[in-house]
Design a protein around this motif. Structure first.
Motif, PDB file in Angstrom:
ATOM      1  N   CYS A   1      -5.818  -2.587   9.361  1.00 32.00           N
ATOM      2  CA  CYS A   1      -6.922  -2.255   8.469  1.00 32.00           C
ATOM      3  C   CYS A   1      -8.237  -2.790   9.039  1.00 32.00           C
ATOM      4  O   CYS A   1      -8.334  -3.973   9.371  1.00 32.00           O
ATOM      5  CB  CYS A   1      -6.670  -2.861   7.084  1.00 32.00           C
ATOM      6  N   PRO A   2      -9.262  -1.947   9.135  1.00 29.68           N
ATOM      7  CA  PRO A   2     -10.546  -2.406   9.656  1.00 29.68           C
ATOM      8  C   PRO A   2     -11.289  -3.313   8.670  1.00 29.68           C
ATOM      9  O   PRO A   2     -12.233  -3.989   9.047  1.00 29.68           O
ATOM     10  CB  PRO A   2     -11.315  -1.107   9.897  1.00 29.68           C
ATOM     11  N   ASN A   3     -10.856  -3.348   7.425  1.00 33.42           N
ATOM     12  CA  ASN A   3     -11.501  -4.200   6.425  1.00 33.42           C
ATOM     13  C   ASN A   3     -10.912  -5.608   6.421  1.00 33.42           C
ATOM     14  O   ASN A   3     -11.638  -6.590   6.387  1.00 33.42           O
ATOM     15  CB  ASN A   3     -11.361  -3.609   5.021  1.00 33.42           C
ATOM     16  N   CYS A   4      -9.589  -5.709   6.413  1.00 37.34           N
ATOM     17  CA  CYS A   4      -8.946  -7.021   6.238  1.00 37.34           C
ATOM     18  C   CYS A   4      -8.022  -7.414   7.381  1.00 37.34           C
ATOM     19  O   CYS A   4      -7.540  -8.532   7.414  1.00 37.34           O
ATOM     20  CB  CYS A   4      -8.176  -7.050   4.915  1.00 37.34           C
ATOM     21  N   GLY A   5      -7.722  -6.475   8.282  1.00 37.00           N
ATOM     22  CA  GLY A   5      -6.839  -6.781   9.402  1.00 37.00           C
ATOM     23  C   GLY A   5      -5.363  -6.656   9.091  1.00 37.00           C
ATOM     24  O   GLY A   5      -4.524  -6.872   9.956  1.00 37.00           O
ATOM     25  N   GLY A   6      -5.033  -6.288   7.844  1.00 42.20           N
ATOM     26  CA  GLY A   6      -3.633  -6.151   7.449  1.00 42.20           C
ATOM     27  C   GLY A   6      -3.002  -4.876   7.988  1.00 42.20           C
ATOM     28  O   GLY A   6      -3.669  -4.013   8.537  1.00 42.20           O
ATOM     29  N   ASP A   7      -1.692  -4.783   7.816  1.00 41.73           N
ATOM     30  CA  ASP A   7      -0.992  -3.585   8.264  1.00 41.73           C
ATOM     31  C   ASP A   7      -0.970  -2.537   7.149  1.00 41.73           C
ATOM     32  O   ASP A   7      -1.303  -2.819   6.004  1.00 41.73           O
ATOM     33  CB  ASP A   7       0.429  -3.912   8.737  1.00 41.73           C
ATOM     34  N   PHE A   8      -0.603  -1.326   7.521  1.00 42.87           N
ATOM     35  CA  PHE A   8      -0.582  -0.205   6.590  1.00 42.87           C
ATOM     36  C   PHE A   8       0.834   0.223   6.258  1.00 42.87           C
ATOM     37  O   PHE A   8       1.753   0.034   7.051  1.00 42.87           O
ATOM     38  CB  PHE A   8      -1.319   1.000   7.179  1.00 42.87           C
ATOM     39  N   THR A   9       0.953   0.844   5.110  1.00 45.51           N
ATOM     40  CA  THR A   9       2.204   1.455   4.683  1.00 45.51           C
ATOM     41  C   THR A   9       1.852   2.787   4.027  1.00 45.51           C
ATOM     42  O   THR A   9       0.740   2.947   3.502  1.00 45.51           O
ATOM     43  CB  THR A   9       2.960   0.526   3.703  1.00 45.51           C
ATOM     44  N   PRO A  10       2.749   3.767   4.066  1.00 46.80           N
ATOM     45  CA  PRO A  10       2.470   5.007   3.334  1.00 46.80           C
ATOM     46  C   PRO A  10       2.269   4.701   1.848  1.00 46.80           C
ATOM     47  O   PRO A  10       2.996   3.871   1.280  1.00 46.80           O
ATOM     48  CB  PRO A  10       3.720   5.853   3.553  1.00 46.80           C
ATOM     49  N   ARG A  11       1.280   5.333   1.247  1.00 46.47           N
ATOM     50  CA  ARG A  11       1.043   5.117  -0.187  1.00 46.47           C
ATOM     51  C   ARG A  11       2.137   5.815  -0.977  1.00 46.47           C
ATOM     52  O   ARG A  11       2.479   6.967  -0.712  1.00 46.47           O
ATOM     53  CB  ARG A  11      -0.330   5.689  -0.575  1.00 46.47           C
ATOM     54  N   PRO A  12       2.709   5.138  -1.956  1.00 50.36           N
ATOM     55  CA  PRO A  12       3.755   5.768  -2.773  1.00 50.36           C
ATOM     56  C   PRO A  12       3.201   6.963  -3.559  1.00 50.36           C
ATOM     57  O   PRO A  12       2.025   7.000  -3.894  1.00 50.36           O
ATOM     58  CB  PRO A  12       4.197   4.667  -3.737  1.00 50.36           C
TER      59      PRO A  12
ATOM     60  N   PHE B   1      -4.587  -4.851   0.214  1.00 47.41           N
ATOM     61  CA  PHE B   1      -5.725  -4.864  -0.704  1.00 47.41           C
ATOM     62  C   PHE B   1      -6.026  -3.477  -1.263  1.00 47.41           C
ATOM     63  O   PHE B   1      -7.070  -3.269  -1.878  1.00 47.41           O
ATOM     64  CB  PHE B   1      -6.967  -5.424  -0.011  1.00 47.41           C
ATOM     65  N   GLU B   2      -5.131  -2.518  -1.021  1.00 45.91           N
ATOM     66  CA  GLU B   2      -5.268  -1.134  -1.461  1.00 45.91           C
ATOM     67  C   GLU B   2      -6.398  -0.388  -0.762  1.00 45.91           C
ATOM     68  O   GLU B   2      -6.858   0.643  -1.245  1.00 45.91           O
ATOM     69  CB  GLU B   2      -5.428  -1.020  -2.987  1.00 45.91           C
ATOM     70  N   CYS B   3      -6.868  -0.915   0.373  1.00 47.57           N
ATOM     71  CA  CYS B   3      -7.790  -0.125   1.186  1.00 47.57           C
ATOM     72  C   CYS B   3      -7.029   1.155   1.503  1.00 47.57           C
ATOM     73  O   CYS B   3      -5.833   1.108   1.810  1.00 47.57           O
ATOM     74  CB  CYS B   3      -8.159  -0.853   2.474  1.00 47.57           C
ATOM     75  N   THR B   4      -7.684   2.287   1.401  1.00 54.70           N
ATOM     76  CA  THR B   4      -6.993   3.568   1.517  1.00 54.70           C
ATOM     77  C   THR B   4      -7.597   4.397   2.636  1.00 54.70           C
ATOM     78  O   THR B   4      -8.815   4.621   2.671  1.00 54.70           O
ATOM     79  CB  THR B   4      -7.074   4.336   0.184  1.00 54.70           C
ATOM     80  N   PHE B   5      -6.761   4.857   3.534  1.00 58.74           N
ATOM     81  CA  PHE B   5      -7.188   5.656   4.676  1.00 58.74           C
ATOM     82  C   PHE B   5      -6.187   6.782   4.910  1.00 58.74           C
ATOM     83  O   PHE B   5      -5.037   6.703   4.481  1.00 58.74           O
ATOM     84  CB  PHE B   5      -7.265   4.791   5.943  1.00 58.74           C
ATOM     85  N   CYS B   6      -6.627   7.808   5.628  1.00 61.45           N
ATOM     86  CA  CYS B   6      -5.710   8.889   5.996  1.00 61.45           C
ATOM     87  C   CYS B   6      -4.951   8.474   7.255  1.00 61.45           C
ATOM     88  O   CYS B   6      -5.394   7.602   8.013  1.00 61.45           O
ATOM     89  CB  CYS B   6      -6.468  10.196   6.214  1.00 61.45           C
ATOM     90  N   ALA B   7      -3.812   9.087   7.485  1.00 64.13           N
ATOM     91  CA  ALA B   7      -2.976   8.759   8.643  1.00 64.13           C
ATOM     92  C   ALA B   7      -3.729   8.993   9.951  1.00 64.13           C
ATOM     93  O   ALA B   7      -3.563   8.226  10.904  1.00 64.13           O
ATOM     94  CB  ALA B   7      -1.689   9.579   8.602  1.00 64.13           C
TER      95      ALA B   7
ATOM     96  N   GLY C   1     -12.348  -6.189  12.616  1.00 59.56           N
ATOM     97  CA  GLY C   1     -11.749  -6.192  11.297  1.00 59.56           C
ATOM     98  C   GLY C   1     -12.126  -7.488  10.603  1.00 59.56           C
ATOM     99  O   GLY C   1     -12.926  -8.254  11.105  1.00 59.56           O
ATOM    100  N   GLY C   2     -11.550  -7.713   9.472  1.00 53.28           N
ATOM    101  CA  GLY C   2     -11.799  -8.962   8.766  1.00 53.28           C
ATOM    102  C   GLY C   2     -12.676  -8.761   7.556  1.00 53.28           C
ATOM    103  O   GLY C   2     -13.789  -8.289   7.676  1.00 53.28           O
ATOM    104  N   ARG C   3     -12.160  -9.053   6.422  1.00 51.59           N
ATOM    105  CA  ARG C   3     -12.845  -8.814   5.159  1.00 51.59           C
ATOM    106  C   ARG C   3     -13.713  -9.981   4.812  1.00 51.59           C
ATOM    107  O   ARG C   3     -13.498 -11.097   4.938  1.00 51.59           O
ATOM    108  CB  ARG C   3     -11.801  -8.598   4.065  1.00 51.59           C
TER     109      ARG C   3
END
Length: 88
Positions: free
Chosen positions: A44-55, A27-33, A86-88
């Motif tokens: 993700c604390p908002n939606c529970g999804g996993d993270f990937t490095p932002r391109p 969902f493009e929630c953005t956080f620092c490493a 978590g959970g949006r």
């Protein structure tokens, strides 16, 4: 097109378009490493999804498609880190 948000939603540290520390979820929630490392399960604390490095958007494309300047800071992020909610 990816929004390239300017900051970590949790600690509000700057994450310029060239930052190697920026992480995003689906969902493009953005956080620092550093904050992502403290989230239970690394999700993700908002939606529970996993993270990937932002391109990294090439500098030449930033002129035509600039990064967002809208800062988003999630209320209660540190509490959610501690509780694992978590959970949006």
């Amino acid at each position: 097109m990816l929004e390239l948000r300017p900051n970590c939603e949790c600690c509000d540290v700057d994450l310029p378009p060239s930052s190697l520390d920026a992480r995003i979820c689906t969902f493009e929630c953005t956080f620092c490493a550093a904050c992502v490392a403290t989230f239970p399960g690394g999700n993700c604390p908002n939606c529970g999804g996993d993270f990937t490095p932002r391109p990294i958007r090439p500098e030449s494309w930033l002129k035509k498609h600039p990064a967002s300047t809208k800062r988003i800071v999630a209320a209660g992020c540190s509490e959610r880190q501690e509780n694992g909610a978590g959970g949006r």
